[in-house]
Scaffold this motif. Structure first.
Motif, PDB file in Angstrom:
ATOM      1  N   UNK A  66       5.854  10.072   8.481  1.00 41.04           N
ATOM      2  CA  UNK A  66       6.052   9.270   7.271  1.00 41.04           C
ATOM      3  C   UNK A  66       4.901   9.437   6.282  1.00 41.04           C
ATOM      4  N   UNK A  67       4.137  10.490   6.472  1.00 45.26           N
ATOM      5  CA  UNK A  67       2.982  10.700   5.595  1.00 45.26           C
ATOM      6  C   UNK A  67       3.289  11.853   4.640  1.00 45.26           C
ATOM      7  N   UNK A  68       2.376  12.108   3.723  1.00 43.42           N
ATOM      8  CA  UNK A  68       2.631  13.070   2.648  1.00 43.42           C
ATOM      9  C   UNK A  68       2.480  14.524   3.030  1.00 43.42           C
ATOM     10  N   UNK A 226      -2.760  -2.040  -4.017  1.00 47.60           N
ATOM     11  CA  UNK A 226      -1.673  -2.513  -3.150  1.00 47.60           C
ATOM     12  C   UNK A 226      -1.465  -1.602  -1.951  1.00 47.60           C
ATOM     13  N   UNK A 248      -0.321   1.613  -5.945  1.00 47.58           N
ATOM     14  CA  UNK A 248       0.124   1.556  -4.554  1.00 47.58           C
ATOM     15  C   UNK A 248      -0.562   2.661  -3.753  1.00 47.58           C
ATOM     16  N   UNK A 249      -1.189   2.290  -2.637  1.00 47.16           N
ATOM     17  CA  UNK A 249      -1.818   3.317  -1.786  1.00 47.16           C
ATOM     18  C   UNK A 249      -1.400   3.195  -0.332  1.00 47.16           C
ATOM     19  N   UNK A 250      -0.480   2.281  -0.019  1.00 46.52           N
ATOM     20  CA  UNK A 250      -0.019   2.146   1.360  1.00 46.52           C
ATOM     21  C   UNK A 250       1.244   1.321   1.396  1.00 46.52           C
ATOM     22  N   UNK A 272       3.119   1.469 -13.106  1.00 52.12           N
ATOM     23  CA  UNK A 272       3.091   1.542 -11.644  1.00 52.12           C
ATOM     24  C   UNK A 272       2.752   2.971 -11.258  1.00 52.12           C
ATOM     25  N   UNK A 273       1.746   3.139 -10.412  1.00 50.85           N
ATOM     26  CA  UNK A 273       1.381   4.485  -9.985  1.00 50.85           C
ATOM     27  C   UNK A 273       0.894   4.452  -8.550  1.00 50.85           C
ATOM     28  N   UNK A 274       0.573   5.607  -7.999  1.00 48.15           N
ATOM     29  CA  UNK A 274       0.103   5.688  -6.628  1.00 48.15           C
ATOM     30  C   UNK A 274      -1.283   6.288  -6.560  1.00 48.15           C
ATOM     31  N   UNK A 275      -1.965   6.024  -5.454  1.00 46.70           N
ATOM     32  CA  UNK A 275      -3.257   6.670  -5.215  1.00 46.70           C
ATOM     33  C   UNK A 275      -3.192   7.380  -3.874  1.00 46.70           C
ATOM     34  N   UNK A 276      -3.596   8.650  -3.866  1.00 44.50           N
ATOM     35  CA  UNK A 276      -3.682   9.410  -2.620  1.00 44.50           C
ATOM     36  C   UNK A 276      -5.013  10.140  -2.610  1.00 44.50           C
ATOM     37  N   UNK A 279      -5.121  13.927  -3.160  1.00 40.19           N
ATOM     38  CA  UNK A 279      -4.986  14.404  -4.540  1.00 40.19           C
ATOM     39  C   UNK A 279      -6.258  14.111  -5.338  1.00 40.19           C
TER      40      UNK A 279
END
Lengths: 339, 339
Positions: A66-68, A226, A248-250, A272-276, A279
């Motif tokens: 379930x990970x990237x 988040x 969102x990071x998790x 709304x965005x994500x952090x990884x 990246x």
């Protein structure tokens, strides 16, 4: 003759297309303790004898598919650890390093990674701090950059009682940007206030969103960090002032949050965005990374940050012991291949 | 003695806190035809005799209290129009201008606005094109900048049969960025293909998202321009490739879309944001705006864009006739205060 090692190796390839969150009761569907060959470092690679491997939510997401990034059947799992460099294309032989195991996983006696990414450790850095200094601390530093760039005098974080949450609260406390902590359990509230949270919103309380709205009105946060991704998170986001960014990071929750106030994206300039971290590391100024690790080690050694240890399990018995340690909600789990 | 004029004036102040979309069957709860004083321009303002006012979805959202700025009871409604400058702090007296009615609304015999924001019209620009050259055309130009900046060879837009949708498709056609059009009704598909859409996804068809996924895989769009905000839109967004940006600029649907694949924000660098022309105009390089109007007028005069007219209603009978014209789905409604 090939030298062999013990490792927790992955049982599956690729992705599972499930979204079950980072909890795990049983490792046996996903990894197995096996004897596998010690990997041989190629050009630009380093082989590390693992002292202590961290277990992060991202590891659990990863072994569950379930990970990237895709799983590789037969490869050792485990993203980060501390150990001693014993071979490879690097001047750091025999030195203690923290590392992200990009070529062969860290839940093993030996791990392999890009030599350029090794992080030398100060001698006064404790093993548990060194084992976990990449994923959580670097994520905290990187996301706190977003908080600083927002220009606001406060920020919001949920899962605030997690290891990463506590690192973020301490950063806010030390850098004068007031942390507004969101937690599920009231039991954590006092601990988080002691740590530096100026406000604690308990999502299990009656109408937490109304309480949050008045806090947000006074403190005007712009960034919501988040790790949960549930409806309360969405409701908090829509209760924030104009220009709020939901990062969102998790994904601790399995529900799909509804966008009940989509018009705020238009009229209030919300996003709304994500952090990884993966990246972030690809696109950040390369000089930022050693500077961040100097800051991280200084923070741990000076006591501004600390690692709460839920338990250290032997690699040989991790299949049994690891789920029990992970079930403790406070603190971090580690695997020691030398025990 | 105060000169009086006919106007459709607002019956309410502020916001309604409803979200009922841009449809309207009956104007009587929101506006009334009244005799009110002709406004007097102050410093930096201009008074315009209205020739033809446009009716946009944003006007309907506004009178219903669902737009990004508060209503003012007793003030004429109506955001944009074309007319002749008859008084004020401007060298454009007696000239034909398009304008956004910031000080007194355009659904009236006379409207008032900032003199600095008047847009002089070429003599060969048709009245219906001039009346509607601000809101939709400028939004199309501004959002198409996002499409160009994305670097992709295609883009996705829904409500593609709307006036704004058609402007965007023509821009894509003329600038070599393939429009992928999303519509509800199959009847519109051929018209949109003729206009320049390379693909048409009909959301009423069986499994439109699977069809969309294979189109997106081949054409790799990065920007989704969304005026609908429903679950199909969210599903299309999650079917788009990495780095997709969902740009919401309107809310035709009343449902709240669910974020079923929040992890894509993290691992695929996806983002959700809004577009509001009012904010764009505040922060854009001021030189971009006259350049955009020169381009807009040239496009209309040369036939690269055209205005589909659903009907022109007299101001004196708009309370009755306007809902009927708005119920026609294709084409734009106008109010003529001189009829």
């Amino acid at each position: 003759m090939t030298q062999m090692m013990k490792a927790l190796t992955q049982l599956h390839d690729g992705y599972s297309n499930t979204q079950t969150g980072p909890n795990i009761d049983d490792l046996t569907p996903f990894v197995a303790l096996r004897d596998v060959p010690v990997p041989t470092p190629g050009d630009g690679q380093a082989l590390i004898k693992v002292h202590l491997a961290a277990v992060n939510p991202s590891d659990i997401h990863f072994i569950k598919g379930e990970y990237g990034q895709p799983r590789v059947q037969g490869m050792p799992a485990g993203f980060e650890a501390v150990g001693e460099v014993i071979a490879g294309d690097t001047p750091l032989i025999e030195q203690r390093v923290s590392f992200f195991a990009s070529a062969s996983g860290a839940w093993a006696e030996y791990a392999m990674t890009d030599a350029a990414r090794l992080v030398p450790c100060r001698p006064d850095l404790a093993e548990v701090d060194a084992a976990g200094q990449l994923v959580n601390p670097l994520t905290a530093i990187a996301m706190f950059d977003l908080v600083k760039e927002s220009g606001a005098e406060s920020f919001v974080l949920n899962a605030a009682g997690s290891q990463l949450g506590k690192l973020l609260i301490a950063l806010g406390r030390d850098q004068g940007i007031a942390p507004i902590a969101v937690v599920r359990r009231p039991a954590q509230a006092d601990m988080l206030r002691d740590l530096g949270a100026v406000e604690v919103i308990v999502t299990g309380d009656d109408d937490p969103v109304s309480k949050a709205r008045s806090i947000f009105k006074a403190r005007k946060p712009r960034i919501l960090l988040d790790a949960v991704g549930d409806q309360v998170t969405a409701d908090l986001f829509f209760a924030m002032p104009s220009h709020a960014v939901w990062v969102n990071y998790g994904k601790l929750a399995t529900e799909a949050p509804k966008l009940t106030q989509l018009g705020q994206m238009i009229f209030q300039n919300k996003r709304i965005e994500g952090f990884w971290l993966t990246r972030w590391m690809q696109k950040v100024d390369p000089a930022r990374i050693p500077a961040a690790f100097a800051e991280i080690q200084e923070r741990f050694v000076s006591g501004k940050w600390s690692t709460d240890v839920a338990g250290i399990v032997p690699l040989s018995d991790a299949m049994i012991q690891l789920p029990r340690v992970l079930a403790q909600r406070d603190g971090k789990a580690f695997i020691d291949p030398r025990l």
